[in-house]
Design a protein around this motif. Structure first.
Motif, PDB file in Angstrom:
ATOM      1  N   LEU A 145       7.582   6.934 -25.306  1.00  0.00           N
ATOM      2  CA  LEU A 145       8.378   6.787 -24.088  1.00  0.00           C
ATOM      3  C   LEU A 145       7.724   7.533 -22.923  1.00  0.00           C
ATOM      4  N   GLY A 146       7.474   8.802 -23.093  1.00  0.00           N
ATOM      5  CA  GLY A 146       6.729   9.580 -22.116  1.00  0.00           C
ATOM      6  C   GLY A 146       7.399   9.859 -20.784  1.00  0.00           C
ATOM      7  N   LEU A 147       8.590   9.349 -20.541  1.00  0.00           N
ATOM      8  CA  LEU A 147       9.253   9.532 -19.248  1.00  0.00           C
ATOM      9  C   LEU A 147       9.733  10.966 -19.071  1.00  0.00           C
ATOM     10  N   LYS A 148       9.611  11.480 -17.846  1.00  0.00           N
ATOM     11  CA  LYS A 148      10.111  12.810 -17.515  1.00  0.00           C
ATOM     12  C   LYS A 148      11.564  12.722 -17.073  1.00  0.00           C
ATOM     13  N   ASN A 149      12.281  13.833 -17.228  1.00  0.00           N
ATOM     14  CA  ASN A 149      13.659  13.977 -16.740  1.00  0.00           C
ATOM     15  C   ASN A 149      14.608  12.896 -17.257  1.00  0.00           C
ATOM     16  N   VAL A 150      14.458  12.528 -18.520  1.00  0.00           N
ATOM     17  CA  VAL A 150      15.389  11.567 -19.129  1.00  0.00           C
ATOM     18  C   VAL A 150      16.675  12.321 -19.405  1.00  0.00           C
ATOM     19  N   LEU A 160      17.504   1.300 -20.475  1.00  0.00           N
ATOM     20  CA  LEU A 160      16.086   1.000 -20.688  1.00  0.00           C
ATOM     21  C   LEU A 160      15.920  -0.229 -21.575  1.00  0.00           C
ATOM     22  N   ARG A 161      16.789  -0.367 -22.548  1.00  0.00           N
ATOM     23  CA  ARG A 161      16.687  -1.482 -23.487  1.00  0.00           C
ATOM     24  C   ARG A 161      17.153  -2.800 -22.891  1.00  0.00           C
ATOM     25  N   ALA A 162      17.757  -2.748 -21.700  1.00  0.00           N
ATOM     26  CA  ALA A 162      18.155  -3.985 -21.020  1.00  0.00           C
ATOM     27  C   ALA A 162      16.923  -4.774 -20.572  1.00  0.00           C
ATOM     28  N   ASP A 163      15.789  -4.088 -20.443  1.00  0.00           N
ATOM     29  CA  ASP A 163      14.528  -4.741 -20.097  1.00  0.00           C
ATOM     30  C   ASP A 163      13.971  -5.405 -21.357  1.00  0.00           C
ATOM     31  N   PRO A 164      13.738  -6.725 -21.321  1.00  0.00           N
ATOM     32  CA  PRO A 164      13.260  -7.423 -22.526  1.00  0.00           C
ATOM     33  C   PRO A 164      11.956  -6.867 -23.092  1.00  0.00           C
ATOM     34  N   GLY A 165      11.121  -6.240 -22.275  1.00  0.00           N
ATOM     35  CA  GLY A 165       9.851  -5.714 -22.768  1.00  0.00           C
ATOM     36  C   GLY A 165       9.898  -4.244 -23.138  1.00  0.00           C
ATOM     37  N   ASP A 178       8.571  15.730 -19.869  1.00  0.00           N
ATOM     38  CA  ASP A 178       9.151  17.028 -19.541  1.00  0.00           C
ATOM     39  C   ASP A 178      10.642  16.933 -19.224  1.00  0.00           C
ATOM     40  N   ASN A 179      11.397  17.971 -19.591  1.00  0.00           N
ATOM     41  CA  ASN A 179      12.824  18.102 -19.263  1.00  0.00           C
ATOM     42  C   ASN A 179      13.680  17.026 -19.929  1.00  0.00           C
ATOM     43  N   PHE A 180      13.378  16.703 -21.171  1.00  0.00           N
ATOM     44  CA  PHE A 180      14.136  15.680 -21.891  1.00  0.00           C
ATOM     45  C   PHE A 180      15.543  16.185 -22.198  1.00  0.00           C
ATOM     46  N   GLY A 181      16.534  15.326 -22.006  1.00  0.00           N
ATOM     47  CA  GLY A 181      17.919  15.659 -22.336  1.00  0.00           C
ATOM     48  C   GLY A 181      18.628  16.461 -21.269  1.00  0.00           C
ATOM     49  N   CYS A 182      18.120  16.442 -20.054  1.00  0.00           N
ATOM     50  CA  CYS A 182      18.786  17.162 -18.963  1.00  0.00           C
ATOM     51  C   CYS A 182      20.081  16.436 -18.599  1.00  0.00           C
ATOM     52  N   GLY A 183      20.841  17.009 -17.687  1.00  0.00           N
ATOM     53  CA  GLY A 183      22.096  16.382 -17.266  1.00  0.00           C
ATOM     54  C   GLY A 183      23.283  16.981 -17.982  1.00  0.00           C
ATOM     55  N   SER A 184      24.277  16.167 -18.248  1.00  0.00           N
ATOM     56  CA  SER A 184      25.514  16.663 -18.853  1.00  0.00           C
ATOM     57  C   SER A 184      25.280  17.087 -20.296  1.00  0.00           C
ATOM     58  N   SER A 227      16.231  20.293 -22.096  1.00  0.00           N
ATOM     59  CA  SER A 227      17.418  21.010 -21.650  1.00  0.00           C
ATOM     60  C   SER A 227      17.861  21.882 -22.824  1.00  0.00           C
ATOM     61  N   ASP A 228      18.295  23.117 -22.544  1.00  0.00           N
ATOM     62  CA  ASP A 228      18.733  24.013 -23.623  1.00  0.00           C
ATOM     63  C   ASP A 228      19.890  23.419 -24.417  1.00  0.00           C
ATOM     64  N   ILE A 229      20.844  22.820 -23.706  1.00  0.00           N
ATOM     65  CA  ILE A 229      22.017  22.268 -24.402  1.00  0.00           C
ATOM     66  C   ILE A 229      21.613  21.103 -25.284  1.00  0.00           C
ATOM     67  N   PHE A 230      20.755  20.209 -24.782  1.00  0.00           N
ATOM     68  CA  PHE A 230      20.320  19.090 -25.615  1.00  0.00           C
ATOM     69  C   PHE A 230      19.580  19.597 -26.852  1.00  0.00           C
ATOM     70  N   SER A 231      18.690  20.559 -26.664  1.00  0.00           N
ATOM     71  CA  SER A 231      17.923  21.100 -27.783  1.00  0.00           C
ATOM     72  C   SER A 231      18.843  21.654 -28.865  1.00  0.00           C
ATOM     73  N   GLY A 232      19.870  22.402 -28.454  1.00  0.00           N
ATOM     74  CA  GLY A 232      20.834  22.936 -29.414  1.00  0.00           C
ATOM     75  C   GLY A 232      21.611  21.842 -30.114  1.00  0.00           C
TER      76      GLY A 232
END
Length: 197
Positions: A14-19, A46-51, A69-75, A98-103
């Motif tokens: 995937l490689g996307l930042k700030n997901v 993301l999966r709405a895109d056929p490719g 970088d910064n995977f799982g940020c947000g709520s 994100s610390d919360i996502f990691s936990g």
């Protein structure tokens, strides 16, 4: 919780930042308290895109996700970890979380591996064609091309993942000590016991 020691297979590059957690599992999926079926909503936009990568045959059932970088940020929604786990992903590899996502990931049996961007770039390349091997016991990520990347993990989190222990299972391991304490309190402080009915 299923223990993790070694995970090998294709990795979704995937490689996307700030997901953020809204991308991982959109808000309209949060009406449930069950983990079952959450994978259907994982990365829905993301999966709405056929490719999209997630639905390509070569990545079907891939147990590893490579992110930016910064995977799982947000709520702080735990549903994000539920959705990733229900999708079949056991390991996420990224430069940071994100610390919360990691936990939440660890509490739900998902190993969050932190590696530098240079290692992520190499793994993204390998993931296009070959499997990746993650060994929690030795704390390494390897490829068929002799790449070897070491990662750090908190010893308590490592113990939980290797043993398949969530918070309830950890408490249950102390069952004998808890019972002994309760028996002692019942004898030494009987006034704390509920009245007989």
């Amino acid at each position: 919780m299923t223990p993790i020691e070694k995970v090998e297979g294709r990795a979704i590059p995937l490689g996307l930042k700030n997901v953020d957690t809204d991308v991982i599992i959109p808000a309209h999926w949060l009406k449930t308290t069950s983990r079952d079926g959450m994978g259907k909503g994982a990365f829905e936009t993301l999966r709405a895109d056929p490719g999209n990568l997630f639905d390509q045959p070569e990545y079907k059932g891939a147990p590893i996700l490579i992110a930016g970088d910064n995977f799982g940020c947000g709520s702080s929604r735990e549903h994000a970890a539920w959705a990733i786990g229900d999708l079949g992903i056991r390991v996420v590899i990224a430069p940071s979380y994100s610390d919360i996502f990691s936990g939440n990931a660890v509490k739900n049996g998902i190993l969050p591996v932190v590696l530098p961007q240079s290692a992520i770039d190499r793994l993204m390349e390998v993931a296009q064609t070959d499997p990746i091997h993650v060994d929690l016991d030795t704390q390494t990520v390897t490829t068929p091309f002799q790449d070897r990347f070491a990662f750090e993990i908190d010893p308590f989190r490592k113990m939980c993942l290797l043993g398949g222990l969530d918070e309830i299972a950890i408490t249950e391991k102390s069952d004998a000590a808890i019972r002994a304490h309760e028996d002692k309190i019942a004898k030494t402080q009987p006034w704390l016991q509920p009245a007989a009915q």
